[in-house]
Design an enzyme around this catalytic site. Structure first.
Site: not given
Length: 318
Positions: A129, A215, A288
Site C-alpha cells: 500500500k 486486480r 501487491n
C-alpha cells in the site's frame, strides 16, 4: 547423459490450509511440475543461516489439480538452498518484521546465484500500500499518517474516505468513513492503534459499487490483458473475494493500460516478476508484490495459461 532437472523451492504458508481452486501459488507449482521441475516446500520456520549460508529443511512436493487432494509431501531433508535454481517467496502478509527477516535470509540465496521471485530487497522496498506514494499521479487523494487529527481533517476535506492498515490483506480492517460519522474518531483510533502505527486513508471511489476493485496482473512489467473485477457483496464496501465479493473478468481500459505503462517498467527494474495492481475506477489504490492472487480466477474466465507466462519469464532469467 540426461539433463538435470531444474529445482524450484517455495516458501509459503501451510499448503494444507490453502483453497486450491483459487490459490495462485498452487497454479505456479502446477505449471512448474508440468515443465518437469522438481519442487521443494518450505515454511518460514524451516529456514536458518549458519556462517552466512542459507539452509532449510525442505520437503519434496508433488502437486495435483484436485480440490480434495492437491499435494503430497515427503520427509524433510536439511540442505543448502544454493542448490536450488529458483525460490518463490509466497508467504502471505502481514508484512511484519518476521517477513522482513525472511527476506534477509533469502537474500543469502540470491547472493549464491539463486533467482528469488520476487527479488528480496524489492519485497522490502515495494511495501504494497505504501509504495503507491511513488505514483501519486495515478492514485486518488491519499494520506499516510499516524495522526488521528490528520485523518479527521482529510475526511472533512474529501467527504468520504477508505482507511486501512499498511500491513493487512484480504479486506481485513478496511473501513469506509463518511463525514459526520460519529464512529469516525473510534475508527481512526483503532486503525492507528491510538496514534502509534501508520495507516492509510484514500478518497472513497464510488465506482467500486458497479465496476469493482480490479486486480491487474503484471508479469515482468507487462500486464495480462484482462482484469479480475471484484464486485463487493450487497451491504459491503470491500472488493475482496475473501469476504464475499463477486468475480468478473474485464478487458483492460485505456486508463488501466496507462497505469500499467507507468508502474510496470519500475517494478521490472526492481526485479518484481509478478505483481498485482489494484485499480478502482480510474485510480491505482495498491501495488501487491508479496503474494499476489488472481491467476486461477482469470484463467477460468479467459482460458489462458497465466502461470505459464510467468514461468516463461522465470526461465528467460536462468
Amino acid at each position: 547423459m540426461s539433463q538435470q532437472k531444474r529445482r524450484l523451492g517455495v516458501v509459503m504458508d501451510r499448503i494444507e490450509s490453502i483453497k486450491p481452486a483459487k490459490d495462485s501459488t498452487l497454479a505456479m507449482l502446477l505449471e512448474a511440475a508440468s515443465r518437469g521441475w522438481q519442487l521443494s516446500y518450505m515454511e518460514q520456520a524451516d529456514l536458518w543461516v549458519r556462517d552466512g549460508r542459507l539452509q532449510a529443511r525442505t520437503r519434496s512436493l508433488q502437486v495435483r489439480d484436485d480440490p480434495k487432494d492437491w499435494f503430497d509431501l515427503e520427509d524433510p531433508v536439511a540442505e543448502p538452498l544454493a542448490d536450488l535454481d529458483v525460490i518463490l517467496m509466497r508467504k502471505d502478509p502481514p508484512f511484519d518484521m518476521e517477513y522482513i527477516y525472511t527476506t534477509y535470509l533469502l537474500g543469502r540465496a540470491e547472493q549464491a546465484g539463486v533467482l528469488v521471485v520476487n527479488r528480496t530487497n524489492s519485497l522490502r522496498d515495494v511495501s504494497e500500500k505504501a509504495y503507491t506514494m511513488w505514483f501519486a499521479d495515478c492514485c486518488p487523494p491519499t494520506l499516510i499518517t499516524r495522526s488521528m487529527t490528520e485523518m479527521g481533517a482529510f475526511l472533512e476535506e474529501q467527504g468520504s474516505i477508505v482507511v486501512k492498515p499498511l500491513d493487512g490483506m484480504g479486506g481485513r480492517s478496511i473501513f469506509v468513513v463518511h463525514a459526520g460519522d460519529p464512529n469516525g474518531n473510534v475508527i481512526f483510533e483503532t486503525i492507528t492503534s491510538g496514534g502509534t502505527h501508520f495507516a492509510m486513508a484514500q478518497r472513497y471511489i464510488p465506482e467500486i459499487v458497479e465496476g469493482g476493485d480490479k486486480r491487474i496482473l503484471l508479469i515482468d512489467g507487462q500486464p495480462y490483458p484482462h482484469a479480475l473485477a471484484r464486485i463487493p457483496a450487497p451491504g459491503d464496501n470491500r472488493g475482496n473475494l475473501a469476504v464475499g465479493a463477486r468475480a468478473e473478468g474485464r478487458e483492460l481500459t485505456d486508463r488501466d493500460r496507462r497505469i500499467c505503462e507507468r508502474v510496470g517498467p519500475v517494478l521490472k527494474d526492481k526485479g518484481i516478476l509478478f505483481a498485482g495492481l489494484d485499480v478502482i475506477g480510474d485510480y491505482l489504490t495498491e501495488i501487491n508484490v508479496t503474494s499476489p492472487t488472481g491467476i486461477r480466477e482469470l484463467e477460468r474466465f479467459f482460458g489462458d495459461n497465466i502461470a505459464g507466462l510467468m514461468f516463461d519469464a522465470i526461465e528467460s532469467r536462468l
